[in-house]
Design a protein around this motif. Sequence first.
Motif, PDB file in Angstrom:
ATOM      1  N   LEU A 311       0.825  -1.224   0.000  1.00  0.00           N
ATOM      2  CA  LEU A 311       0.000   0.000   0.000  1.00  0.00           C
ATOM      3  C   LEU A 311       0.854   1.268   0.000  1.00  0.00           C
ATOM      4  N   GLY A 312       2.164   1.103   0.019  1.00  0.00           N
ATOM      5  CA  GLY A 312       3.055   2.263  -0.002  1.00  0.00           C
ATOM      6  C   GLY A 312       3.431   2.763   1.379  1.00  0.00           C
ATOM      7  N   CYS A 313       3.088   1.991   2.433  1.00  0.00           N
ATOM      8  CA  CYS A 313       3.431   2.396   3.804  1.00  0.00           C
ATOM      9  C   CYS A 313       4.834   1.896   4.161  1.00  0.00           C
ATOM     10  N   GLN A 314       5.459   2.575   5.128  1.00  0.00           N
ATOM     11  CA  GLN A 314       6.766   2.129   5.642  1.00  0.00           C
ATOM     12  C   GLN A 314       6.513   1.281   6.881  1.00  0.00           C
ATOM     13  N   LEU A 334      -6.507   9.053  10.994  1.00  0.00           N
ATOM     14  CA  LEU A 334      -6.685   7.728  10.379  1.00  0.00           C
ATOM     15  C   LEU A 334      -7.248   6.736  11.402  1.00  0.00           C
ATOM     16  N   TYR A 335      -6.796   6.844  12.634  1.00  0.00           N
ATOM     17  CA  TYR A 335      -7.320   6.011  13.723  1.00  0.00           C
ATOM     18  C   TYR A 335      -8.839   6.167  13.806  1.00  0.00           C
ATOM     19  N   GLU A 336      -9.297   7.410  13.776  1.00  0.00           N
ATOM     20  CA  GLU A 336     -10.728   7.699  13.904  1.00  0.00           C
ATOM     21  C   GLU A 336     -11.497   7.166  12.686  1.00  0.00           C
ATOM     22  N   ARG A 337     -10.875   7.290  11.511  1.00  0.00           N
ATOM     23  CA  ARG A 337     -11.559   6.797  10.298  1.00  0.00           C
ATOM     24  C   ARG A 337     -11.680   5.268  10.317  1.00  0.00           C
ATOM     25  N   LEU A 338     -10.663   4.592  10.851  1.00  0.00           N
ATOM     26  CA  LEU A 338     -10.748   3.126  10.970  1.00  0.00           C
ATOM     27  C   LEU A 338     -11.788   2.731  12.021  1.00  0.00           C
ATOM     28  N   LEU A 339     -11.837   3.532  13.091  1.00  0.00           N
ATOM     29  CA  LEU A 339     -12.803   3.285  14.168  1.00  0.00           C
ATOM     30  C   LEU A 339     -14.234   3.324  13.608  1.00  0.00           C
ATOM     31  N   ARG A 369      -9.663  -7.682   6.652  1.00  0.00           N
ATOM     32  CA  ARG A 369     -10.585  -6.556   6.796  1.00  0.00           C
ATOM     33  C   ARG A 369      -9.803  -5.259   7.049  1.00  0.00           C
ATOM     34  N   LEU A 370      -8.785  -5.355   7.864  1.00  0.00           N
ATOM     35  CA  LEU A 370      -7.939  -4.193   8.153  1.00  0.00           C
ATOM     36  C   LEU A 370      -7.281  -3.686   6.865  1.00  0.00           C
ATOM     37  N   ILE A 371      -6.718  -4.600   6.094  1.00  0.00           N
ATOM     38  CA  ILE A 371      -6.014  -4.189   4.869  1.00  0.00           C
ATOM     39  C   ILE A 371      -7.012  -3.561   3.884  1.00  0.00           C
ATOM     40  N   ALA A 372      -8.209  -4.143   3.780  1.00  0.00           N
ATOM     41  CA  ALA A 372      -9.226  -3.579   2.871  1.00  0.00           C
ATOM     42  C   ALA A 372      -9.604  -2.163   3.319  1.00  0.00           C
ATOM     43  N   ALA A 373      -9.765  -1.984   4.630  1.00  0.00           N
ATOM     44  CA  ALA A 373     -10.149  -0.660   5.152  1.00  0.00           C
ATOM     45  C   ALA A 373      -9.041   0.360   4.901  1.00  0.00           C
ATOM     46  N   ALA A 376      -8.889   1.402   1.295  1.00  0.00           N
ATOM     47  CA  ALA A 376      -9.917   2.400   0.984  1.00  0.00           C
ATOM     48  C   ALA A 376      -9.546   3.771   1.552  1.00  0.00           C
ATOM     49  N   GLU A 377      -9.083   3.778   2.802  1.00  0.00           N
ATOM     50  CA  GLU A 377      -8.808   5.067   3.463  1.00  0.00           C
ATOM     51  C   GLU A 377      -7.594   5.772   2.876  1.00  0.00           C
ATOM     52  N   LEU A 378      -6.616   5.004   2.411  1.00  0.00           N
ATOM     53  CA  LEU A 378      -5.376   5.625   1.919  1.00  0.00           C
ATOM     54  C   LEU A 378      -5.427   5.896   0.422  1.00  0.00           C
ATOM     55  N   ALA A 379      -6.484   5.430  -0.251  1.00  0.00           N
ATOM     56  CA  ALA A 379      -6.586   5.629  -1.708  1.00  0.00           C
ATOM     57  C   ALA A 379      -6.602   7.135  -1.997  1.00  0.00           C
ATOM     58  N   GLY A 380      -5.768   7.547  -2.884  1.00  0.00           N
ATOM     59  CA  GLY A 380      -5.743   8.958  -3.296  1.00  0.00           C
ATOM     60  C   GLY A 380      -5.174   9.831  -2.221  1.00  0.00           C
TER      61      GLY A 380
END
Length: 380
Positions: A311-314, A334-339, A369-373, A376-380
């Motif tokens: 996903l491009g994360c370190q 991001l924490y809140e968006r995953l919540l 499920r975490l990776i899918a979320a 979605a959240e990191l797209a763009g």
Amino acid sequence: MGTEHIARSFRAAACDIDFEWPTVNLLEACARYGIALEDVAYLAANENPFGPSPRATAAAIESLSRAAVYPSPSLRYDELRNEYADVRGALARYCGVDADMIMPGPGSETVLRYVTQVFLDPGDEVVAAPESYSGHPWASQIMGAAVTYVPLVDYRFDIDGFLAAVTERTKMVWLCSPNNPTGTIITDAELHRLLDNVPPTTVVVCDQAYQELVDDPAWGDGTQYLLGGHRNVVVLRTMSKSFALAGLRMGYAIADPAVCALIDRIREPYYVSGPACAATLAALEDREWSADVVAKLIAARRFVSAALTDLGCQVVPSQCNFVLVDTGVDADDLYERLLRRGIVVRSGSIWGYTTHLRISMGTDEENRRLIAALTAELAG
Ligand SMILES: Cc1ncc(COP(=O)(O)O)c(C=O)c1O
């Protein structure tokens, strides 16, 4: 009226650790976002999603038939029982040390507090890393000690920085390997250098809560140094992680017999429960189960680390059942968006990692499920 007038007279007033009980937040968050508790993936407390050995669970349940008597030693039900001594012996065999070098307690969190009670007085100095387990400075401050913080460098303990911070007033040095929240290790060479250069009167506590999950041969085991003559080393370990007995509370110190004897003098008389002892004994016998669980946790850590990298994360290379990952975006947001999606992780901001998340390994389904979320959240 506030409590400031009372708090000023307590050592606790010196504690600078902020702690919020995560479950309270979670219940509030579920209500706020209309999420059912059973739909939550809780990847925030480094628990073991695979659960304990069924033999451990059965032993704990069986021990409930003796719930009316104190755990140990006890003479009732036509039998002299001493689960506490049995647990010491079993842990000693598991760790390859003598039983008088093992000090069990209700979770390693409690054992580490005993260690501070034995050694620390008001005004003593301790050295710790700020990006590590908060229980270490917390317990030290409760005893009135002053904490000198030496930040990690590249997510790893700065051994030279630690050595430079140690003075003749340093009573204790806190190490955590592998480290929570980074998952990184202190190598054998680094541990060697540190132990060779701190005074023998400085207690070096090596918190090895995640030790069973280490597969990097460079890792340094504090127990070997203790056995090799560094009598100032205290190793902390737990049944909470690989053995999945967090709820029953069983941790232990491996230390010089004289140190164990001191802890034995200050501990409460009946302090580890019968079910915790019974489950520990059974879990240590079921090696097949624990080996399988460790293999699954390591596979999960590889899967999640690789997916986050894609996903491009370190991803900080981890030797634990969690990973610290730099997402490049604001961690609290991001924490809140995953919540909102029913996924609970830890924001790295509490350790100063403002774009990082610490994610505990879940079941395969939770990890996907975490990776899918995150995708979605990191797209763009
Ligand atoms: C590094 C470290 N030490 C100690 C503990 C406490 O473990 P327990 O009290 O469950 O043995 C934890 C729990 O997460 C931890 O991460």
